[in-house]
Design a protein around this motif. Sequence first.
Motif, PDB file in Angstrom:
ATOM      1  N   LEU A   1       0.952  -1.127  -0.008  1.00  0.00           N
ATOM      2  CA  LEU A   1      -0.002   0.019  -0.072  1.00  0.00           C
ATOM      3  C   LEU A   1       1.016   1.000  -0.215  1.00  0.00           C
ATOM      4  O   LEU A   1       0.462   2.580  -0.052  1.00  0.00           O
ATOM      5  CB  LEU A   1      -0.908   0.127   1.217  1.00  0.00           C
ATOM      6  N   TRP A   2       2.024   1.143   0.463  1.00  0.00           N
ATOM      7  CA  TRP A   2       3.053   2.194   0.183  1.00  0.00           C
ATOM      8  C   TRP A   2       4.439   2.220  -0.431  1.00  0.00           C
ATOM      9  O   TRP A   2       4.916   2.866  -1.264  1.00  0.00           O
ATOM     10  CB  TRP A   2       3.130   2.849   1.794  1.00  0.00           C
ATOM     11  N   GLY A   3       4.990   1.208   0.011  1.00  0.00           N
ATOM     12  CA  GLY A   3       6.386   0.842  -0.447  1.00  0.00           C
ATOM     13  C   GLY A   3       6.347   0.845  -1.981  1.00  0.00           C
ATOM     14  O   GLY A   3       7.554   1.651  -2.637  1.00  0.00           O
ATOM     15  N   VAL A   4       5.570   0.367  -2.601  1.00  0.00           N
ATOM     16  CA  VAL A   4       5.460   0.302  -4.221  1.00  0.00           C
ATOM     17  C   VAL A   4       5.375   1.886  -4.789  1.00  0.00           C
ATOM     18  O   VAL A   4       5.820   2.127  -5.762  1.00  0.00           O
ATOM     19  CB  VAL A   4       4.049  -0.299  -4.634  1.00  0.00           C
ATOM     20  N   TYR A   5       4.965   2.847  -4.139  1.00  0.00           N
ATOM     21  CA  TYR A   5       4.837   4.112  -4.594  1.00  0.00           C
ATOM     22  C   TYR A   5       6.463   4.767  -4.957  1.00  0.00           C
ATOM     23  O   TYR A   5       6.688   5.457  -5.782  1.00  0.00           O
ATOM     24  CB  TYR A   5       4.099   5.237  -3.578  1.00  0.00           C
ATOM     25  N   TYR A   6       7.354   4.290  -3.951  1.00  0.00           N
ATOM     26  CA  TYR A   6       8.707   4.729  -4.105  1.00  0.00           C
ATOM     27  C   TYR A   6       9.289   4.177  -5.544  1.00  0.00           C
ATOM     28  O   TYR A   6      10.379   4.777  -6.080  1.00  0.00           O
ATOM     29  CB  TYR A   6       9.362   4.212  -3.018  1.00  0.00           C
ATOM     30  N   TYR A   7       8.748   3.311  -6.183  1.00  0.00           N
ATOM     31  CA  TYR A   7       8.880   2.927  -7.316  1.00  0.00           C
ATOM     32  C   TYR A   7       8.297   3.161  -8.634  1.00  0.00           C
ATOM     33  O   TYR A   7       8.290   2.628  -9.994  1.00  0.00           O
ATOM     34  CB  TYR A   7       9.485   1.182  -7.334  1.00  0.00           C
TER      35      TYR A   7
ATOM     36  N   ARG B   1      -1.459  12.206  -2.154  1.00  0.00           N
ATOM     37  CA  ARG B   1      -1.464  12.357  -3.486  1.00  0.00           C
ATOM     38  C   ARG B   1      -0.495  11.659  -4.250  1.00  0.00           C
ATOM     39  O   ARG B   1       0.061  11.974  -5.537  1.00  0.00           O
ATOM     40  CB  ARG B   1      -1.281  13.904  -3.909  1.00  0.00           C
ATOM     41  N   ALA B   2       0.019  10.499  -3.713  1.00  0.00           N
ATOM     42  CA  ALA B   2       1.064   9.369  -4.094  1.00  0.00           C
ATOM     43  C   ALA B   2       2.366   9.985  -4.383  1.00  0.00           C
ATOM     44  O   ALA B   2       3.020   9.593  -5.172  1.00  0.00           O
ATOM     45  CB  ALA B   2       0.316   8.800  -5.614  1.00  0.00           C
TER      46      ALA B   2
END
Length: 372
Positions: free
Chosen positions: A123-129, A255-256
Amino acid sequence: MKKRILSPVLHWWRFCPALHTVSAVSLGVLCAFWIVRRHPKMVEWLLQHFVTPLQRGISGFCAHLPFSVAELTWVLLAVAVFAGLVWFGVGLFRAQDRWLLCYRAFAAAAAMILAIYAGFCLLWGVYYYGTSFEEKSGLKAQPVSAQQLYNATAYFIDGMNRTAQAVPRDANGCADFDTAVLLTASDSIYEKLTEEYPFLAAPVRRPKPVFVSRALSAFHFTGFFFPFTGEANINTDFPGALRPAVIAHEMAHQRAIAPEQEANFVGIQAAITSGNPIYAYSGYLQGYIYLANALLQADPDGWQQLMPTICAEANADLIANNTYWAKYSTPVSGTAQNVYDGFLKSYDQPLGRKSYGACIDLLCAYYFPENT
């Protein structure tokens, strides 16, 4: 051969199958995350078609509740851990098979930790990539010169001085405003910035105050974004001058915008362009702090020249902020910040906590793109 390998696994699995199933699913999610994060197209598909819609759906439900579901979750988790420790302690005296009790306790702890970590990565770590703010906006952070830092710092001091007069103040001359009013006003602070960067558009999700804000201060946190509920949570105990900028920063995460330097830049810009003088002042003050710290290192003489130009109101807020956080400079806060530093680096953010200050590269690229 297979029977010999599977036999002990199945033997232990039957003692707590539900816990082992949770751990197995969590490990599967983590393996998928570690594979997907190296493939940008897969990350974008996952974000657009699953993660972002799911998170915004959950946050839409939580937005109707008058309290922070994130804070309640942390409290319930702490209660569950305490209850588990009590159960384990009592069980050690009563259980006939203590080894089995220890194994079940270990399985429960492992299942909980793996589930939380896997959920966080999804839910969050994937946003860093995913595609970064820099890539979406076309604004590229570049190494900055001392002259750029000087010009940007002077610009933010000017903005700070212009807006400081519109900020309500207490008897000590420090910024003083109602947090509830600030949170209500946050509904519209991204409207102007979204016109410039349409990809920042998102459903309005008002940040929520944290009831145990002093606990956050003890760990040196001004707020946090909780990906499991999509809530932006705000520490309401620290001096108010920077609180609007913190609100804008945490809303950037909604906002991602995951990397802290980008969230800082977006939050500062949202505050400055909000049309609300209180938010604008706080945005200028936040930007000034990061720029001035960098200028002090790069050009001490330039820093000395600019310091006398800061108005008395802003100086009062800076002193109050420094005095407040000095009270919480303890081994506990130091350890918490070191852990947080390691957490950021684990998601390929090499600057760790220093990434907050790296927003100066974006600020200089935006306001003073040429070396002058």
